[in-house]
Design an enzyme around this catalytic site. Structure first.
Site, short mmCIF file in Angstrom:
data_model
loop_
_atom_site.label_atom_id
_atom_site.label_comp_id
_atom_site.label_asym_id
_atom_site.label_seq_id
_atom_site.Cartn_x
_atom_site.Cartn_y
_atom_site.Cartn_z
N ASP A 32 0.85 -1.13 0.13
CA ASP A 32 -0.07 0.09 0.10
C ASP A 32 0.93 1.16 0.21
OD1 ASP A 32 -2.33 1.68 0.53
OD2 ASP A 32 -1.30 1.92 2.38
N ASP A 34 -0.35 5.25 0.79
CA ASP A 34 -0.68 6.08 1.94
C ASP A 34 -0.64 5.66 3.23
OD1 ASP A 34 -1.03 8.23 -0.04
OD2 ASP A 34 -2.79 7.07 -0.56
N LYS A 38 -10.15 -0.96 -2.98
CA LYS A 38 -10.16 -1.23 -1.79
C LYS A 38 -11.48 -0.80 -1.11
CE LYS A 38 -5.11 -0.91 -1.29
NZ LYS A 38 -3.98 -0.27 -0.79
N ASP A 41 -1.78 -0.53 6.13
CA ASP A 41 -1.75 0.24 7.43
C ASP A 41 -3.14 0.31 7.85
OD1 ASP A 41 -2.25 3.47 6.91
OD2 ASP A 41 -2.24 2.19 5.11
#
Length: 221
Positions: A12, A14, A144, A169
Site C-alpha cells: 500500500d 498512503d 479497496k 496500514d
C-alpha cells in the site's frame, strides 16, 4: 527462490510507505469545515484508507450539502494532491525494506486506492525504480476494500496471490489484501488492526526483513 524470501511484496502507499494519511485527513477536515462539519474519531472509518468517492459521499451525507458529490471529489483530490506535492515523508524502514527487496531481486508492487496523479507524485519522490508495477484507483473496476487491486497486482507479476505478502496500514486495505488471498502484514498508522488468520501485525516496517516476510507466505501455504 529460497523459502526465506517472499515471491513478491505488494505495498500500500498512503500511510504504509509514505506518511500521507495525516495529509488526507487534513484535506477531508478542511472540506468538512467548509460544510460546517467537524471530523472526529467516529469519522475515521469513512476517511482513512477509503477511496475519495467514499469519503466525499460520507461528507455529503453528513453535511446534507447541496453541493454535488462530484464537486466534493474534485475538491478532495486537488487539496490532497497539493499537500502531497509539498510534503512527502517516507515511513520509518520503508526505503531500507525496498532496498533489501531490490538487492534480493524480489519484485515489489505499489497498490494504492489513491488516484493516479497522486500515485505519480509519490513515485517521483520515492523513485519509480523500486516497483515492478504500480496500480492506482483507476486501474481496477473496484478499489479497496474489494480484492481487485491485489488480484490485479499479483496477476501482473505472474504470481498467485498466496505467494505474495501485502503490506497495509488500514483495516480497509487489510480487508482488500486478505480477500485477495495474500498473506498480510499490517503496520497500523492511525487505526488499530487486530492480528488474525493470515494477518500479522507489527509496529513498524523497521521490524520486517526478507526472512520475516518469507515466513508469512510459508505459514500461509
Amino acid at each position: 527462490m529460497p523459502a526465506s524470501r517472499p515471491s513478491a511484496v505488494l505495498f500500500d502507499m498512503d500511510g504504509t510507505l509514505v506518511d500521507t494519511e495525516h495529509l488526507w485527513w487534513q484535506a477531508a477536515a478542511e472540506l468538512a469545515a467548509e460544510l460546517d462539519l467537524t471530523l472526529t474519531d467516529a469519522d475515521l472509518p469513512d476517511v482513512l484508507g477509503q477511496a475519495v468517492e467514499h469519503t466525499a459521499a460520507h461528507l455529503h451525507r453528513a453535511s446534507r450539502t447541496s453541493r454535488p458529490e462530484g464537486d466534493l471529489v474534485a475538491h478532495l483530490n486537488d487539496a490532497f494532491a497539493a499537500k502531497v506535492a509539498a510534503e512527502i515523508v517516507p515511513r520509518p524502514g520503508a526505503l531500507a525494506l525496498l532496498s533489501a527487496l531490490r538487492e534480493a531481486n524480489v519484485p515489489a508492487a505499489l497498490v494504492s486506492a489513491s488516484p493516479r496523479r497522486v500515485v505519480d507524485l509519490v513515485l517521483d519522490a520515492l523513485g519509480p525504480h523500486w516497483f515492478a508495477t504500480t496500480l492506482a484507483a483507476e486501474d481496477t473496476p473496484r478499489t479497496k476494500p474489494a480484492p481487485d487491486p491485489y488480484l490485479a497486482a499479483a496477476e501482473r507479476l505472474g504470481l498467485a496471490p498466496a505467494a505474495c505478502v501485502a503490506v497495509e496500514d488500514t483495516p480497509t486495505g487489510v480487508a482488500s489484501a486478505h480477500a485477495a488471498g495474500c498473506a498480510v502484514l499490517a503496520v497500523p498508522s492511525a487505526v488499530p488492526i487486530a492480528a488474525g488468520d493470515g494477518i500479522t501485525v507489527l509496529d513498524s516496517l523497521e521490524q520486517a526483513d526478507l526472512a520475516f516476510l518469507g515466513s508469512l507466505t510459508a505459514s500461509a501455504s
